[in-house]
Design an enzyme around this catalytic site. Sequence first.
Site, PDB file in Angstrom:
ATOM      1  N   GLY A  91      -8.945 -23.334 -21.604  1.00 30.60           N
ATOM      2  CA  GLY A  91      -7.696 -22.573 -21.311  1.00 30.60           C
ATOM      3  C   GLY A  91      -7.998 -21.145 -21.934  1.00 30.60           C
ATOM      4  N   GLY A  93      -9.140 -19.241 -24.127  1.00 29.28           N
ATOM      5  CA  GLY A  93      -9.610 -19.095 -25.402  1.00 29.28           C
ATOM      6  C   GLY A  93      -9.685 -17.615 -26.161  1.00 29.28           C
ATOM      7  N   LYS A 114      -8.573  -9.715 -23.176  1.00 27.16           N
ATOM      8  CA  LYS A 114      -9.951 -10.515 -23.135  1.00 27.16           C
ATOM      9  C   LYS A 114     -10.334  -9.978 -24.610  1.00 27.16           C
ATOM     10  CE  LYS A 114     -14.113 -11.432 -20.820  1.00 27.16           C
ATOM     11  NZ  LYS A 114     -15.121 -10.897 -19.680  1.00 27.16           N
ATOM     12  N   ASP A 126     -14.911 -17.239 -31.457  1.00 24.99           N
ATOM     13  CA  ASP A 126     -13.923 -16.251 -32.536  1.00 24.99           C
ATOM     14  C   ASP A 126     -12.926 -15.690 -31.765  1.00 24.99           C
ATOM     15  OD1 ASP A 126     -15.462 -14.239 -31.095  1.00 24.99           O
ATOM     16  OD2 ASP A 126     -16.706 -13.668 -32.613  1.00 24.99           O
ATOM     17  N   GLY A 127     -12.965 -15.858 -30.320  1.00 28.86           N
ATOM     18  CA  GLY A 127     -11.690 -15.305 -29.650  1.00 28.86           C
ATOM     19  C   GLY A 127     -11.939 -13.723 -29.593  1.00 28.86           C
ATOM     20  N   ARG A 180      -6.661  -6.120 -19.007  1.00 30.07           N
ATOM     21  CA  ARG A 180      -6.703  -5.986 -17.422  1.00 30.07           C
ATOM     22  C   ARG A 180      -5.328  -5.973 -16.719  1.00 30.07           C
ATOM     23  NH1 ARG A 180      -8.781 -11.514 -17.626  1.00 30.07           N
ATOM     24  NH2 ARG A 180     -11.018 -10.774 -17.879  1.00 30.07           N
ATOM     25  N   ASP A 253     -12.205 -22.129 -12.789  1.00 32.89           N
ATOM     26  CA  ASP A 253     -11.338 -21.610 -13.559  1.00 32.89           C
ATOM     27  C   ASP A 253     -11.440 -20.064 -13.540  1.00 32.89           C
ATOM     28  OD1 ASP A 253     -13.956 -22.315 -15.190  1.00 32.89           O
ATOM     29  OD2 ASP A 253     -13.128 -21.203 -16.656  1.00 32.89           O
ATOM     30  N   ASN A 254     -12.504 -19.623 -12.806  1.00 32.59           N
ATOM     31  CA  ASN A 254     -12.675 -18.200 -12.827  1.00 32.59           C
ATOM     32  C   ASN A 254     -12.124 -17.554 -11.289  1.00 32.59           C
ATOM     33  OD1 ASN A 254     -13.264 -17.628 -15.308  1.00 32.59           O
ATOM     34  ND2 ASN A 254     -15.703 -17.679 -14.597  1.00 32.59           N
ATOM     35  N   ASP A 263     -12.738 -11.312 -14.304  1.00 37.33           N
ATOM     36  CA  ASP A 263     -13.441 -12.124 -15.489  1.00 37.33           C
ATOM     37  C   ASP A 263     -14.865 -11.867 -15.152  1.00 37.33           C
ATOM     38  OD1 ASP A 263     -13.610 -12.986 -17.964  1.00 37.33           O
ATOM     39  OD2 ASP A 263     -13.409 -15.137 -17.447  1.00 37.33           O
TER      40      ASP A 263
END
Length: 452
Positions: A91, A93, A114, A126-127, A180, A253-254, A263
């Site tokens: 998901g 992340g 992002k 760590d996001g 974005r 998922d992209n 992405d």
Amino acid sequence: MPFSPQAYRPAAALLSLGQGFYDPVEAADFPQARLRFRNDCAAAEVGLSELTDDEWCAHFGRFVAMPGTLPQPLALRYHGHQFRHYNPEIGDGRGFTFAQLRDARGRLMDLGTKGSGTTPWSRFGDGRLTLKGGVREVLASEMLEALNVATSRSFSLIETGEALHRGDEPSPTRSAVLVRLSHGHVRIGSFQRLAYLRDEAGLRALTGYVLRELYGEDSDDPIRLLDLVVARTATLAAGYMAAGFVHGVLNSDNINVTGESFDYGPWRFAPTWDPGFVAAYFDEGGLYAFGRQPEAIHWDVMQLAASLRLIADSEPLIAALERFAERYQPAIAAAMLWRLGVTPRGPAEDRALVQVVERAMRRTGVALERFFWDAFGGTLPASYADDWEEVRAALASYQPRTSRNHPYWQGGPCSMLIDEVEAIWAAIDRDDDWGPFDAKVAAIRAMGQALA
């Protein structure tokens, strides 16, 4: 009033789907917010170009909510096939949807992030985003936009003052948060998750949302949705090929259901027409190699069709899916002729031209950007000798679609090969010198104007 009253048109359509589609989250509290890139061209289209730099950093570095749109960031839920292996544990992340706005054409646009911090879907990450990763995404999206490929647009890049540790690059390294501007963030994996959960109501709701909000159609017909996605993604695949672009990670998922590329991780531009060229060092089998990208995108769309079987009959879904090839052929012809700067003549003649050009590029190993720069307008220089006579003959009946009067044509081709990207980053990393980066963005935009 920093929000242009004529152009700022906030929206919150995503909320209509309900909480089963996303998780409300909070952005990380970064040590600093140092503006490195702001896309005023894109900002003007959504009424945000009048923001001061301080206001810009408040919204896109600190994520202060903007009036009239989403009250808080939302991390979207989805699944996906990653290198053909299904993963139900993913998901958003390290990102979220921060706001929705209408652009100058009335399209619903998302401002997505992002590197904005951890979410329930971060797993062990760590996001965060490295500054180098942010720089690379700006360069990729700017280049693709100039080359007429439907892409998300890098809207903002802010350095955040943290030291990040990564296993695949020198560490510690600098951190950033990217925003974005994208025509939706609904992925094929968003539908896969609902099918996995056997959530028929959710699938119908998401189908209706995409058709109404992203395609402008008053419909909730899953067959119609698949047909539109097939057409858009076939065009995307053709755009990648004509641009010489390798995305690197074409997982389901992209893939955005609007057919808009986004992405950018291990992307590269191919130096020559080499079907086996790969962007990601970990793509050892070449699944997402340059020449396999149409196949990869088609496979991903197959997963959308499989997901929609929960709410639609198989036969019309298969029929819609099988139209991918017949959509791709005219799309690759149109994309290649656009790069060659010539006016189409007809389906059969255009396909024949593309075939002889592809054969010559593959046989000779010509530098792609050099060839397209030299051939723009349909006239090959004399330096293209024996191996190019078939191409020269095929081009003879074509007319240029625009002149070569723009100053861009007085220099040489603008490329974006890996060595150039690394040199731009090295100047930033070593000396905090953003001059080469700024110059490259300006050169890319000049190329885009000349090609258009």
